[in-house]
Design a protein around this motif. Structure first.
Motif, PDB file in Angstrom:
ATOM      1  N   HIS A  51       7.999 -14.810  -2.588  1.00  0.00           N
ATOM      2  CA  HIS A  51       7.838 -13.336  -2.715  1.00  0.00           C
ATOM      3  C   HIS A  51       6.817 -12.613  -1.792  1.00  0.00           C
ATOM      4  CE1 HIS A  51      11.266 -13.033  -5.483  1.00  0.00           C
ATOM      5  NE2 HIS A  51      10.708 -14.032  -6.077  1.00  0.00           N
ATOM      6  N   PHE A  52       5.896 -13.580  -1.481  1.00  0.00           N
ATOM      7  CA  PHE A  52       4.618 -13.072  -0.550  1.00  0.00           C
ATOM      8  C   PHE A  52       4.632 -13.698   0.766  1.00  0.00           C
ATOM      9  CE2 PHE A  52       3.660 -13.193  -5.149  1.00  0.00           C
ATOM     10  CZ  PHE A  52       2.973 -11.853  -5.278  1.00  0.00           C
ATOM     11  N   ASP A  53       4.180 -12.823   1.698  1.00  0.00           N
ATOM     12  CA  ASP A  53       4.253 -12.915   3.149  1.00  0.00           C
ATOM     13  C   ASP A  53       3.535 -14.336   3.686  1.00  0.00           C
ATOM     14  OD1 ASP A  53       1.578 -11.832   2.461  1.00  0.00           O
ATOM     15  OD2 ASP A  53       1.400 -10.771   4.187  1.00  0.00           O
ATOM     16  N   ASP A  54       2.443 -14.829   2.928  1.00  0.00           N
ATOM     17  CA  ASP A  54       1.909 -16.129   3.143  1.00  0.00           C
ATOM     18  C   ASP A  54       2.349 -17.073   2.811  1.00  0.00           C
ATOM     19  OD1 ASP A  54       0.917 -15.806   0.561  1.00  0.00           O
ATOM     20  OD2 ASP A  54      -0.862 -14.978   1.094  1.00  0.00           O
ATOM     21  N   GLU A  55       3.685 -16.929   2.130  1.00  0.00           N
ATOM     22  CA  GLU A  55       4.259 -18.235   1.656  1.00  0.00           C
ATOM     23  C   GLU A  55       5.632 -18.475   2.403  1.00  0.00           C
ATOM     24  OE1 GLU A  55       3.709 -17.998  -3.296  1.00  0.00           O
ATOM     25  OE2 GLU A  55       5.122 -16.660  -2.209  1.00  0.00           O
TER      26      GLU A  55
ATOM     27  N   VAL B 287      10.010 -12.760   9.257  1.00  0.00           N
ATOM     28  CA  VAL B 287       9.637 -11.645   8.583  1.00  0.00           C
ATOM     29  C   VAL B 287       9.628 -10.652   9.373  1.00  0.00           C
ATOM     30  CG1 VAL B 287       8.287 -10.228   7.242  1.00  0.00           C
ATOM     31  CG2 VAL B 287       8.879 -12.881   6.482  1.00  0.00           C
ATOM     32  N   MET B 288       8.974 -10.608  10.610  1.00  0.00           N
ATOM     33  CA  MET B 288       8.780  -9.606  11.487  1.00  0.00           C
ATOM     34  C   MET B 288       9.977  -9.224  12.404  1.00  0.00           C
ATOM     35  SD  MET B 288       5.741  -8.190  11.321  1.00  0.00           S
ATOM     36  CE  MET B 288       3.959  -8.307  10.996  1.00  0.00           C
ATOM     37  N   GLN B 289      10.692 -10.206  12.672  1.00  0.00           N
ATOM     38  CA  GLN B 289      12.080  -9.951  13.223  1.00  0.00           C
ATOM     39  C   GLN B 289      12.896  -9.161  12.237  1.00  0.00           C
ATOM     40  OE1 GLN B 289      14.020 -13.929  13.671  1.00  0.00           O
ATOM     41  NE2 GLN B 289      12.618 -14.440  15.385  1.00  0.00           N
ATOM     42  N   GLU B 290      12.854  -9.591  10.981  1.00  0.00           N
ATOM     43  CA  GLU B 290      13.997  -8.616  10.137  1.00  0.00           C
ATOM     44  C   GLU B 290      13.199  -7.166   9.757  1.00  0.00           C
ATOM     45  OE1 GLU B 290      16.809  -9.470   9.064  1.00  0.00           O
ATOM     46  OE2 GLU B 290      16.749 -11.356  10.103  1.00  0.00           O
ATOM     47  N   ALA B 291      11.720  -7.204  10.036  1.00  0.00           N
ATOM     48  CA  ALA B 291      11.267  -5.945   9.800  1.00  0.00           C
ATOM     49  C   ALA B 291      11.682  -5.033  11.020  1.00  0.00           C
ATOM     50  CB  ALA B 291       9.660  -5.994   9.660  1.00  0.00           C
ATOM     51  N   GLU B 292      11.747  -5.617  12.162  1.00  0.00           N
ATOM     52  CA  GLU B 292      11.968  -4.717  13.484  1.00  0.00           C
ATOM     53  C   GLU B 292      13.622  -4.354  13.218  1.00  0.00           C
ATOM     54  OE1 GLU B 292      11.704  -5.144  18.509  1.00  0.00           O
ATOM     55  OE2 GLU B 292      11.297  -6.911  17.136  1.00  0.00           O
ATOM     56  N   LYS B 293      14.583  -5.429  12.863  1.00  0.00           N
ATOM     57  CA  LYS B 293      16.030  -4.818  12.738  1.00  0.00           C
ATOM     58  C   LYS B 293      16.050  -3.744  11.494  1.00  0.00           C
ATOM     59  CE  LYS B 293      20.557  -6.968  12.120  1.00  0.00           C
ATOM     60  NZ  LYS B 293      21.263  -8.189  12.076  1.00  0.00           N
TER      61      LYS B 293
ATOM     62  N   ILE C  44       0.762  -4.293   0.121  1.00  0.00           N
ATOM     63  CA  ILE C  44       1.948  -3.452   0.157  1.00  0.00           C
ATOM     64  C   ILE C  44       3.063  -4.092  -0.693  1.00  0.00           C
ATOM     65  CG2 ILE C  44       3.388  -2.337   1.687  1.00  0.00           C
ATOM     66  CD1 ILE C  44       1.199  -2.174   3.801  1.00  0.00           C
ATOM     67  N   ALA C  45       3.754  -3.498  -1.451  1.00  0.00           N
ATOM     68  CA  ALA C  45       5.043  -4.064  -2.102  1.00  0.00           C
ATOM     69  C   ALA C  45       6.258  -3.211  -1.852  1.00  0.00           C
ATOM     70  CB  ALA C  45       4.578  -4.042  -3.752  1.00  0.00           C
ATOM     71  N   PRO C  46       6.917  -3.468  -0.987  1.00  0.00           N
ATOM     72  CA  PRO C  46       8.166  -2.648  -0.468  1.00  0.00           C
ATOM     73  C   PRO C  46       9.424  -2.866  -1.522  1.00  0.00           C
ATOM     74  CG  PRO C  46       7.911  -4.727   0.794  1.00  0.00           C
ATOM     75  CD  PRO C  46       6.911  -4.522  -0.031  1.00  0.00           C
ATOM     76  N   SER C  47      10.439  -2.124  -1.349  1.00  0.00           N
ATOM     77  CA  SER C  47      11.562  -2.343  -1.924  1.00  0.00           C
ATOM     78  C   SER C  47      12.646  -3.363  -1.471  1.00  0.00           C
ATOM     79  CB  SER C  47      12.187  -0.974  -2.339  1.00  0.00           C
ATOM     80  OG  SER C  47      11.318  -0.351  -3.159  1.00  0.00           O
ATOM     81  N   HIS C  48      12.394  -3.963  -0.272  1.00  0.00           N
ATOM     82  CA  HIS C  48      13.186  -4.982   0.260  1.00  0.00           C
ATOM     83  C   HIS C  48      12.321  -5.964   1.052  1.00  0.00           C
ATOM     84  CE1 HIS C  48      16.789  -2.456  -0.326  1.00  0.00           C
ATOM     85  NE2 HIS C  48      16.199  -1.658   0.516  1.00  0.00           N
ATOM     86  N   GLY C  49      12.629  -7.261   0.702  1.00  0.00           N
ATOM     87  CA  GLY C  49      11.751  -8.196   1.520  1.00  0.00           C
ATOM     88  C   GLY C  49      10.619  -8.756   0.746  1.00  0.00           C
TER      89      GLY C  49
ATOM     90  N   THR D 108      -1.434 -10.635   2.954  1.00  0.00           N
ATOM     91  CA  THR D 108      -2.205 -11.126   3.996  1.00  0.00           C
ATOM     92  C   THR D 108      -2.027 -10.830   5.358  1.00  0.00           C
ATOM     93  OG1 THR D 108      -2.087 -13.490   2.642  1.00  0.00           O
ATOM     94  CG2 THR D 108      -2.642 -13.670   5.004  1.00  0.00           C
ATOM     95  N   HIS D 109      -0.871 -10.203   5.694  1.00  0.00           N
ATOM     96  CA  HIS D 109      -0.707  -9.692   7.154  1.00  0.00           C
ATOM     97  C   HIS D 109      -0.195  -8.166   6.918  1.00  0.00           C
ATOM     98  CE1 HIS D 109      -0.133 -13.833   8.450  1.00  0.00           C
ATOM     99  NE2 HIS D 109       0.486 -13.987   7.184  1.00  0.00           N
ATOM    100  N   ILE D 110      -1.054  -7.502   6.302  1.00  0.00           N
ATOM    101  CA  ILE D 110      -1.068  -6.221   6.152  1.00  0.00           C
ATOM    102  C   ILE D 110      -1.253  -5.116   7.559  1.00  0.00           C
ATOM    103  CG2 ILE D 110      -1.764  -3.838   5.260  1.00  0.00           C
ATOM    104  CD1 ILE D 110      -2.293  -5.588   2.546  1.00  0.00           C
ATOM    105  N   THR D 111      -2.394  -5.820   8.169  1.00  0.00           N
ATOM    106  CA  THR D 111      -2.797  -5.233   9.514  1.00  0.00           C
ATOM    107  C   THR D 111      -1.692  -5.473  10.639  1.00  0.00           C
ATOM    108  OG1 THR D 111      -5.010  -5.305   8.849  1.00  0.00           O
ATOM    109  CG2 THR D 111      -4.522  -5.009  11.145  1.00  0.00           C
ATOM    110  N   GLU D 112      -1.033  -6.589  10.473  1.00  0.00           N
ATOM    111  CA  GLU D 112      -0.088  -6.794  11.395  1.00  0.00           C
ATOM    112  C   GLU D 112       1.149  -6.065  11.320  1.00  0.00           C
ATOM    113  OE1 GLU D 112      -1.846 -11.124  10.651  1.00  0.00           O
ATOM    114  OE2 GLU D 112      -2.047  -9.017   9.870  1.00  0.00           O
ATOM    115  N   MET D 113       1.398  -5.955  10.269  1.00  0.00           N
ATOM    116  CA  MET D 113       2.837  -5.054   9.920  1.00  0.00           C
ATOM    117  C   MET D 113       2.321  -3.657  10.237  1.00  0.00           C
ATOM    118  SD  MET D 113       5.794  -5.238   9.008  1.00  0.00           S
ATOM    119  CE  MET D 113       6.243  -6.557   7.939  1.00  0.00           C
ATOM    120  N   LEU D 114       1.301  -3.040   9.758  1.00  0.00           N
ATOM    121  CA  LEU D 114       0.786  -1.690  10.203  1.00  0.00           C
ATOM    122  C   LEU D 114       0.965  -1.678  11.688  1.00  0.00           C
ATOM    123  CD1 LEU D 114      -1.727  -0.954   7.678  1.00  0.00           C
ATOM    124  CD2 LEU D 114       0.610  -0.025   7.502  1.00  0.00           C
TER     125      LEU D 114
END
Length: 390
Positions: free
Chosen positions: A175-179, A185-191, A219-224, A229-235
């Motif tokens: 359930h966490f980005d560092d796992e 994850v970034m591919q699916e975030a872009e889609k 950041i706890a979103p409603s999907h995914g 750990t990767h908050i800055t990269e996502m922003l």
């Protein structure tokens, strides 16, 4: 059931939908999650619920932690039913709970879906709700992607419950980005951004401004997956998504009846290649429009082709253009092409749709009667190369 803890007394209680393969008209090949979060404090609070078929799973997860009847607040960040669908099931158990929603759109939407029999409390931007040791602050994010959308911030824990923002349709037992694999994850975030949020880049940019002003550890979103750990990269990625900066890349999108339009598409592709432009060829019989939309997001060129069918265009091409018009991509250049038999309406129809999408038309449509010759295909290739280089 596994208990997933974000912080002491803050838990993930959502559901994983391993089998869903279509959502909002786009393919979810890696499944999806419907994330909900439980805060145990003087006032027990559930932030968002899940899609209705997963209501029992939600309640079972909550029951592993606390009696669901003790829930005091249900915060509804977004009315859409993948987030609110289990509200009736939860309210059947937590009969005295208050549903917290945005004013006026959240209240209007929830009452339209579930009636006015529940106890509702409306909030606006900047309002704060005390839970005891913790408090929740509400930030309006209208049209990201419905008028009612808001996000919820817990300052004591430095957690943003971001609803649809920064999410991905991605099913995982972790359930966490560092796992997990962040490249996936970034591919699916872009889609997700391309197919859901692309029309709302301005609103997304404003939301990022707000988020970056907050002390933030999660950041706890409603999907995914949950980001810790990767908050800055996502922003940073989101800032790039919602900019009008494009990559020097061309998409040639088409369908063909007897391969004539296909041959033209391949000649156009060769023209872009000759001009030194990265390019991708998409046959709409073989590629889903939502995967193409992900590439459209940052491509500079969009070229679309179809033969004439009954004085119109092929349905696959019509569906693609309708889908893209709704997503309103920014800063694109392109033109129409296609073969025809006795009626050449196809290219005019495509060009009209491209213009409606605010695509900059850089060339008159290329049309060929019946089957293009090798010489004509070479001319198309040279025309396109000269157009781009020139």
């Amino acid at each position: 059931m596994e208990i997933v803890k974000l912080r002491d007394d803050i838990y993930y209680v959502g559901a994983v939908d391993w089998n869903v393969r279509s959502f909002h008209g786009y393919t979810t090949n890696r499944g999806a999650t419907y994330n909900a979060y439980l805060i145990i404090d003087e006032k027990i609070t559930l932030i968002d619920t899940v899609k209705e078929p997963f209501a029992e799973e939600l309640l079972e997860r909550i029951s592993e932690i606390i009696d669901p009847s003790k829930i005091d607040y249900i915060v509804s960040n977004h009315v859409e039913m993948d987030h609110s669908g289990a509200i009736p099931a939860v309210m059947e158990v937590a009969k005295n709970a208050t549903i917290v929603t945005s004013a006026p759109s959240g209240l209007k939407g929830l009452q339209a879906h579930y009636g006015d029999k529940y106890n509702y409390q409306t909030v606006k931007a900047g309002d704060t709700l005390s839970l005891g040791k913790r408090s929740l602050t509400f930030v309006a994010t209208p049209m990201l992607h419905w008028p009612d959308n808001m996000v919820t911030y817990c300052s004591e824990e430095k957690i943003l419950f971001s609803n649809d923002a920064f999410g991905q349709h991605y099913a995982s037992s972790k359930h966490f980005d560092d796992e997990v694999d962040m490249a996936v994850v970034m591919q699916e975030a872009e889609k997700y951004y391309a197919n859901i949020l692309m029309p709302y880049g301005k609103q997304a940019n404003q939301a990022i401004d707000i988020v970056q002003s907050l002390p933030l550890e999660m950041i706890a979103p409603s999907h995914g997956v949950i980001l810790r750990t990767h908050i800055t990269e996502m922003l940073d990625k989101y800032r790039y998504f919602c900019s009008e900066e494009n990559e020097k890349r061309a998409l040639v999108v088409y369908d063909s009846m007897w391969h004539s339009t296909e041959k033209m598409a391949q000649a156009i592709l060769e023209g872009f290649k000759k001009a030194g432009v990265e390019c991708i060829l998409y046959d709409l019989k073989e590629n889903h429009i939502s995967d193409i939309a992900t590439q459209v997001l940052k491509a500079e060129y969009l070229v679309v082709g179809s033969p004439t069918l009954n004085t119109n265009i092929l349905p696959t091409v019509g569906a693609f253009l309708t889908y893209m018009k709704g997503l309103s991509p920014k800063g694109k250049k392109g033109f129409a092409f296609g073969s025809y038999g006795w009626a050449a309406q196809n290219v005019a129809i495509i060009q009209k749709e491209l213009e409606a999408m605010k695509v900059e038309i850089i060339k008159e449509p290329i049309k060929m009667n019946y089957v293009p010759t090798k010489e004509q295909l070479r001319e198309i290739e040279e025309e396109v190369a000269e157009l781009i280089v020139g």
